[in-house]
Design a protein around this motif. Structure first.
Motif, PDB file in Angstrom:
ATOM      1  N   UNK A  58     -15.124  50.174  57.699  1.00  0.00           N
ATOM      2  CA  UNK A  58     -15.038  49.590  56.366  1.00  0.00           C
ATOM      3  C   UNK A  58     -16.124  48.565  56.125  1.00  0.00           C
ATOM      4  N   UNK A  59     -16.450  47.788  57.154  1.00  0.00           N
ATOM      5  CA  UNK A  59     -17.506  46.788  57.020  1.00  0.00           C
ATOM      6  C   UNK A  59     -18.884  47.427  56.850  1.00  0.00           C
ATOM      7  N   UNK A  60     -19.065  48.640  57.384  1.00  0.00           N
ATOM      8  CA  UNK A  60     -20.322  49.360  57.141  1.00  0.00           C
ATOM      9  C   UNK A  60     -20.487  49.596  55.645  1.00  0.00           C
ATOM     10  N   UNK A  61     -19.400  49.998  54.996  1.00  0.00           N
ATOM     11  CA  UNK A  61     -19.442  50.272  53.560  1.00  0.00           C
ATOM     12  C   UNK A  61     -19.588  48.997  52.735  1.00  0.00           C
ATOM     13  N   UNK A  62     -19.120  47.879  53.284  1.00  0.00           N
ATOM     14  CA  UNK A  62     -19.145  46.620  52.542  1.00  0.00           C
ATOM     15  C   UNK A  62     -20.407  45.796  52.807  1.00  0.00           C
ATOM     16  N   UNK A  63     -21.217  46.217  53.793  1.00  0.00           N
ATOM     17  CA  UNK A  63     -22.410  45.444  54.140  1.00  0.00           C
ATOM     18  C   UNK A  63     -23.555  45.762  53.190  1.00  0.00           C
ATOM     19  N   UNK A 142     -17.746  33.227  59.245  1.00  0.00           N
ATOM     20  CA  UNK A 142     -16.708  34.011  58.586  1.00  0.00           C
ATOM     21  C   UNK A 142     -15.339  33.399  58.882  1.00  0.00           C
ATOM     22  N   UNK A 143     -14.390  33.594  57.965  1.00  0.00           N
ATOM     23  CA  UNK A 143     -13.058  33.029  58.133  1.00  0.00           C
ATOM     24  C   UNK A 143     -12.366  33.567  59.388  1.00  0.00           C
ATOM     25  N   UNK A 144     -12.617  34.844  59.727  1.00  0.00           N
ATOM     26  CA  UNK A 144     -11.988  35.428  60.909  1.00  0.00           C
ATOM     27  C   UNK A 144     -12.917  35.565  62.092  1.00  0.00           C
ATOM     28  N   UNK A 145     -14.148  35.031  61.978  1.00  0.00           N
ATOM     29  CA  UNK A 145     -15.135  35.212  63.040  1.00  0.00           C
ATOM     30  C   UNK A 145     -14.728  34.602  64.363  1.00  0.00           C
ATOM     31  N   UNK A 201     -11.101  41.804  54.727  1.00  0.00           N
ATOM     32  CA  UNK A 201     -10.413  41.440  53.482  1.00  0.00           C
ATOM     33  C   UNK A 201     -11.266  40.511  52.634  1.00  0.00           C
ATOM     34  N   UNK A 202     -11.876  39.526  53.266  1.00  0.00           N
ATOM     35  CA  UNK A 202     -12.728  38.585  52.534  1.00  0.00           C
ATOM     36  C   UNK A 202     -13.905  39.297  51.882  1.00  0.00           C
ATOM     37  N   UNK A 203     -14.545  40.201  52.614  1.00  0.00           N
ATOM     38  CA  UNK A 203     -15.690  40.922  52.061  1.00  0.00           C
ATOM     39  C   UNK A 203     -15.265  41.843  50.923  1.00  0.00           C
TER      40      UNK A 203
END
Length: 212
Positions: A58-63, A142-145, A201-203
């Motif tokens: 999902x992060x690939x799509x959001x980057x 990041x908030x969850x980093x 979620x944040x992204x």
């Protein structure tokens, strides 16, 4: 209590339940023994790792940049590999494959050749965790980093604990080390999952929800 807190309490609660069942019933029932394969604990671990991999996709799509997408792709591939390995028992059987099919002699320092996978896969393990820890450092804002980083660190400690267990020829600390190793692995996976969920979620919110 918000949904995020309920979620983390649930997954950590499952971890605590699995460890508790191992401590009280693991010696009598393989089903509850976290040091066995094809058990609820093994499938729970594999599922958490695969969900982390799915969130990385999902992060690939959001980057927004190609390089960031490549890094998330590598991250997701590693966790997909970890999840597949946990469910398929690959690393437990790799010594058998190497010895019986490739006939490669492996010098062993362990009380059992089962632990030789730590030697065979050591280049991959070292490279994987160097990448993971380096990449997670870029996510510290990041908030969850930090949660993700702590999860990966606990996962790494679990490998060192298994290494120590393999070197314990006397088996004096076997039971304690198994509980410690499996607890570190379970809680590390859960924290990694929680951290990834917060990051994704944040992204997602930043790109889509605030535009609505």
């Amino acid at each position: 209590m918000n949904n995020s807190k309920k979620f983390i309490l649930f997954i950590l609660g499952v971890d605590v339940l699995l460890v508790t069942l191992h401590i009280f019933f693991g010696a009598r029932f393989d089903l509850f023994n976290l040091d066995r394969e094809r058990t609820p604990g093994a499938y729970w671990s594999g599922a958490q790792l695969l969900v982390v991999a799915a969130l990385a996709v999902g992060m690939i799509l959001l980057s927004s940049t190609r390089w960031r997408r490549v890094l998330w792709g590598m991250f997701g591939f590693l966790f997909m590999s970890f999840g597949f390995d946990e469910i398929s028992e690959l690393h437990e059987n790799i010594t058998y494959y190497v010895s019986n099919y490739l006939h490669i002699p492996i010098p062993s320092f362990f009380r059992s050749t089962t632990y030789n996978w730590l030697i065979i896969l050591s280049p991959f393990i070292i490279a994987a965790f160097i990448f993971l820890l380096t990449f997670v450092r870029t996510l510290r804002q990041e908030r969850g980093g930090k949660i993700l980083g702590l999860g990966i660190f606990l996962f790494l400690l679990a490998i060192f604990t298994e290494l120590s267990n393999g070197l314990d020829v006397s088996l004096q600390f076997y039971n304690v080390l198994v509980v410690l190793e499996e607890s570190l692995e379970l809680f590390g996976e859960s924290l990694a999952l929680w951290g990834m969920l917060r990051i994704a979620t944040d992204h997602f919110d930043n790109q889509f929800m605030r535009k609505v």
